[in-house]
Design an enzyme around this catalytic site. Sequence first.
Site, PDB file in Angstrom:
ATOM      1  N   ARG A   7       0.817  -1.222   0.000  1.00  0.00           N
ATOM      2  CA  ARG A   7       0.000   0.000   0.000  1.00  0.00           C
ATOM      3  C   ARG A   7       0.850   1.272   0.000  1.00  0.00           C
ATOM      4  O   ARG A   7       0.697   2.142  -0.858  1.00  0.00           O
ATOM      5  CB  ARG A   7      -0.926  -0.002   1.218  1.00  0.00           C
ATOM      6  CG  ARG A   7      -2.104  -0.933   1.081  1.00  0.00           C
ATOM      7  CD  ARG A   7      -2.945  -0.897   2.331  1.00  0.00           C
ATOM      8  NE  ARG A   7      -2.282  -1.611   3.404  1.00  0.00           N
ATOM      9  CZ  ARG A   7      -2.657  -2.814   3.844  1.00  0.00           C
ATOM     10  NH1 ARG A   7      -3.709  -3.408   3.336  1.00  0.00           N
ATOM     11  NH2 ARG A   7      -2.001  -3.425   4.809  1.00  0.00           N
ATOM     12  N   SER A  19       9.674   2.784   7.205  1.00  0.00           N
ATOM     13  CA  SER A  19       9.027   1.517   7.536  1.00  0.00           C
ATOM     14  C   SER A  19       9.380   1.071   8.953  1.00  0.00           C
ATOM     15  O   SER A  19       8.590   1.306   9.882  1.00  0.00           O
ATOM     16  CB  SER A  19       9.393   0.460   6.499  1.00  0.00           C
ATOM     17  OG  SER A  19       8.581  -0.669   6.687  1.00  0.00           O
ATOM     18  N   ARG A  20      10.532   0.450   9.138  1.00  0.00           N
ATOM     19  CA  ARG A  20      10.956   0.037  10.475  1.00  0.00           C
ATOM     20  C   ARG A  20      12.470   0.183  10.572  1.00  0.00           C
ATOM     21  O   ARG A  20      13.198  -0.195   9.639  1.00  0.00           O
ATOM     22  CB  ARG A  20      10.566  -1.422  10.754  1.00  0.00           C
ATOM     23  CG  ARG A  20       9.084  -1.629  11.044  1.00  0.00           C
ATOM     24  CD  ARG A  20       8.649  -0.976  12.375  1.00  0.00           C
ATOM     25  NE  ARG A  20       7.222  -1.100  12.634  1.00  0.00           N
ATOM     26  CZ  ARG A  20       6.308  -0.170  12.366  1.00  0.00           C
ATOM     27  NH1 ARG A  20       6.643   0.961  11.791  1.00  0.00           N
ATOM     28  NH2 ARG A  20       5.037  -0.365  12.689  1.00  0.00           N
ATOM     29  N   GLU A  62      13.495   2.948  19.560  1.00  0.00           N
ATOM     30  CA  GLU A  62      12.768   4.216  19.677  1.00  0.00           C
ATOM     31  C   GLU A  62      12.249   4.380  21.098  1.00  0.00           C
ATOM     32  O   GLU A  62      11.770   3.396  21.680  1.00  0.00           O
ATOM     33  CB  GLU A  62      11.623   4.241  18.665  1.00  0.00           C
ATOM     34  CG  GLU A  62      12.150   4.184  17.235  1.00  0.00           C
ATOM     35  CD  GLU A  62      11.044   4.087  16.180  1.00  0.00           C
ATOM     36  OE1 GLU A  62       9.861   4.187  16.544  1.00  0.00           O
ATOM     37  OE2 GLU A  62      11.388   3.907  15.006  1.00  0.00           O
ATOM     38  N   HIS A  75       9.358   9.047  14.212  1.00  0.00           N
ATOM     39  CA  HIS A  75       8.265   8.106  13.906  1.00  0.00           C
ATOM     40  C   HIS A  75       6.904   8.825  13.899  1.00  0.00           C
ATOM     41  O   HIS A  75       5.992   8.476  14.656  1.00  0.00           O
ATOM     42  CB  HIS A  75       8.250   6.940  14.898  1.00  0.00           C
ATOM     43  CG  HIS A  75       7.551   5.731  14.340  1.00  0.00           C
ATOM     44  ND1 HIS A  75       7.911   4.449  14.647  1.00  0.00           N
ATOM     45  CD2 HIS A  75       6.507   5.620  13.480  1.00  0.00           C
ATOM     46  CE1 HIS A  75       7.134   3.595  14.010  1.00  0.00           C
ATOM     47  NE2 HIS A  75       6.265   4.294  13.292  1.00  0.00           N
TER      48      HIS A  75
HETATM   49  P1  NAD Z   1       1.590  -3.633   3.057  1.00  0.00           P
HETATM   50  O1  NAD Z   1       1.374  -4.926   3.748  1.00  0.00           O
HETATM   51  O2  NAD Z   1       0.491  -3.052   2.234  1.00  0.00           O
HETATM   52  O3  NAD Z   1       2.880  -3.722   2.120  1.00  0.00           O
HETATM   53  C1  NAD Z   1       4.048  -4.420   2.459  1.00  0.00           C
HETATM   54  C2  NAD Z   1       4.603  -5.028   1.175  1.00  0.00           C
HETATM   55  O4  NAD Z   1       5.862  -5.649   1.493  1.00  0.00           O
HETATM   56  C3  NAD Z   1       3.697  -6.109   0.566  1.00  0.00           C
HETATM   57  O5  NAD Z   1       3.480  -5.837  -0.816  1.00  0.00           O
HETATM   58  C4  NAD Z   1       4.487  -7.397   0.749  1.00  0.00           C
HETATM   59  O6  NAD Z   1       4.285  -8.325  -0.314  1.00  0.00           O
HETATM   60  C5  NAD Z   1       5.909  -6.866   0.748  1.00  0.00           C
HETATM   61  N1  NAD Z   1       6.864  -7.786   1.348  1.00  0.00           N
HETATM   62  C6  NAD Z   1       6.657  -8.725   2.299  1.00  0.00           C
HETATM   63  N2  NAD Z   1       7.791  -9.390   2.535  1.00  0.00           N
HETATM   64  C7  NAD Z   1       8.722  -8.872   1.727  1.00  0.00           C
HETATM   65  C8  NAD Z   1      10.092  -9.162   1.500  1.00  0.00           C
HETATM   66  N3  NAD Z   1      10.718 -10.141   2.180  1.00  0.00           N
HETATM   67  N4  NAD Z   1      10.753  -8.443   0.592  1.00  0.00           N
HETATM   68  C9  NAD Z   1      10.109  -7.459  -0.102  1.00  0.00           C
HETATM   69  N5  NAD Z   1       8.819  -7.156   0.052  1.00  0.00           N
HETATM   70  C10 NAD Z   1       8.144  -7.843   0.964  1.00  0.00           C
HETATM   71  O7  NAD Z   1       2.040  -2.627   4.218  1.00  0.00           O
HETATM   72  P2  NAD Z   1       1.980  -1.029   4.160  1.00  0.00           P
HETATM   73  O8  NAD Z   1       0.666  -0.558   4.693  1.00  0.00           O
HETATM   74  O9  NAD Z   1       2.441  -0.572   2.827  1.00  0.00           O
HETATM   75  O10 NAD Z   1       3.088  -0.673   5.262  1.00  0.00           O
HETATM   76  C11 NAD Z   1       4.472  -0.872   4.988  1.00  0.00           C
HETATM   77  C12 NAD Z   1       5.276  -0.665   6.257  1.00  0.00           C
HETATM   78  O11 NAD Z   1       5.185   0.709   6.651  1.00  0.00           O
HETATM   79  C13 NAD Z   1       4.734  -1.429   7.473  1.00  0.00           C
HETATM   80  O12 NAD Z   1       5.322  -2.693   7.559  1.00  0.00           O
HETATM   81  C14 NAD Z   1       5.138  -0.575   8.638  1.00  0.00           C
HETATM   82  O13 NAD Z   1       6.346  -1.084   9.182  1.00  0.00           O
HETATM   83  C15 NAD Z   1       5.430   0.791   8.038  1.00  0.00           C
HETATM   84  N6  NAD Z   1       4.609   1.874   8.610  1.00  0.00           N
HETATM   85  C16 NAD Z   1       5.241   2.960   9.124  1.00  0.00           C
HETATM   86  C17 NAD Z   1       4.505   4.025   9.638  1.00  0.00           C
HETATM   87  C18 NAD Z   1       5.182   5.270  10.171  1.00  0.00           C
HETATM   88  O14 NAD Z   1       4.534   6.071  10.856  1.00  0.00           O
HETATM   89  N7  NAD Z   1       6.449   5.502   9.883  1.00  0.00           N
HETATM   90  C19 NAD Z   1       3.094   3.951   9.647  1.00  0.00           C
HETATM   91  C20 NAD Z   1       2.463   2.820   9.100  1.00  0.00           C
HETATM   92  C21 NAD Z   1       3.230   1.776   8.576  1.00  0.00           C
END
Ligand code: NAD
Length: 310
Positions: free
Chosen positions: A156, A235-236, A265, A284
């Site tokens: 997403r 992301s993380r 964090e 964050h």
């Molecule tokens: P999502 O589940 O829609 O997308 C994650 C994608 O990563 C998926 O398409 C999945 O197929 C892919 N994936 C899984 N394993 C993988 C691998 N080994 N190698 C490559 N790709 C892989 O999640 P999202 O809603 O897009 O969120 C992504 C990340 O953003 C979350 O995991 C979270 O850690 C982070 N996040 C951060 C904040 C922030 O405030 N900074 C807020 C929300 C989410």
Amino acid sequence: KIVVLDGYTENPGDLSWDELAKFGELTVYDRTKAEDVVARIGDAEVVYTNKTPITRETLDACPNVKFISVLATGYNVIDVDAARERGIPVTNIPTYGTDAVSQFAIALLLEMCHHVGEHSEAVKNGEWTNNEDWTFWKHPLIELAGKTMGIIGFGRIGQGTGRIAQALGMKVVAYDAYKRPELVTDTCRYVELDELFSESDFISLHCPLFKETEGIINKDNIAKMKDGVKIINTSRGPLIVEEDLKDALNSGKVSGAGVDVVSTEPIKADNPLLQAKNIYITPHIAWAPKESRQRLMDIAVDNLRAYAEG
Ligand code: NAD
């Protein structure tokens, strides 16, 4: 009875809990310490939490709990096995911040290309840092059209970031464990990881933190990247080996980084990234515009409604 363990109610001018109050007797705490969780839940049926853990012991001590809602995407604060054994549904909210986090990744990208913050601060401090002033050259500007954005994790948020990058005239190369052919266009294609590393001018991380992705930005992979690449992480934190990124930033191999997340964090004083050149670090906050928090509240209320309606 509904209890919100950590509603951060002391935030000024923030969201209303009125919709939730329509479901019953609502008590909202700003934060709750671990030792107070049981007493505060008491005989409530519905519990909301953001970061406060709900353990097996808590569920043993509060047998009235029938529904748990996590006001966040990650639900690792809940002992899900213990909840499942007791037939208690646990809900989380995976989609509320997609646009906010995509926008933030691009904000970090643009800041690395324009250094609005530094130039503005300099002007306010009496300097006029245009191209006749040597300090301008410390922060050269970069045009994005025609550059390549590598996106690791094309879910997403990765797709949202990719859409904006394409609107800025960038090409997107994406790496994901799961490929969606319908996303491929003239300016967006899937590649293997090594190709992403060698082709990208910017790399943005959007995959979850798994064993396979932990430390994906490390010395060996940085060596495969273009000289002067810039890296974004919303992301993380543990996706990056921070010591390796620090070395690469200080040597100039990586010419800039923007991270909203770090390995521990809040950030520790000895985090290597604090010793790195050309890095923006934010606490964050990518998820946190009022609009996305409101969406989080709305979905949390919808989840409770769905439960209440069976
Ligand atoms: P999502 O589940 O829609 O997308 C994650 C994608 O990563 C998926 O398409 C999945 O197929 C892919 N994936 C899984 N394993 C993988 C691998 N080994 N190698 C490559 N790709 C892989 O999640 P999202 O809603 O897009 O969120 C992504 C990340 O953003 C979350 O995991 C979270 O850690 C982070 N996040 C951060 C904040 C922030 O405030 N900074 C807020 C929300 C989410």
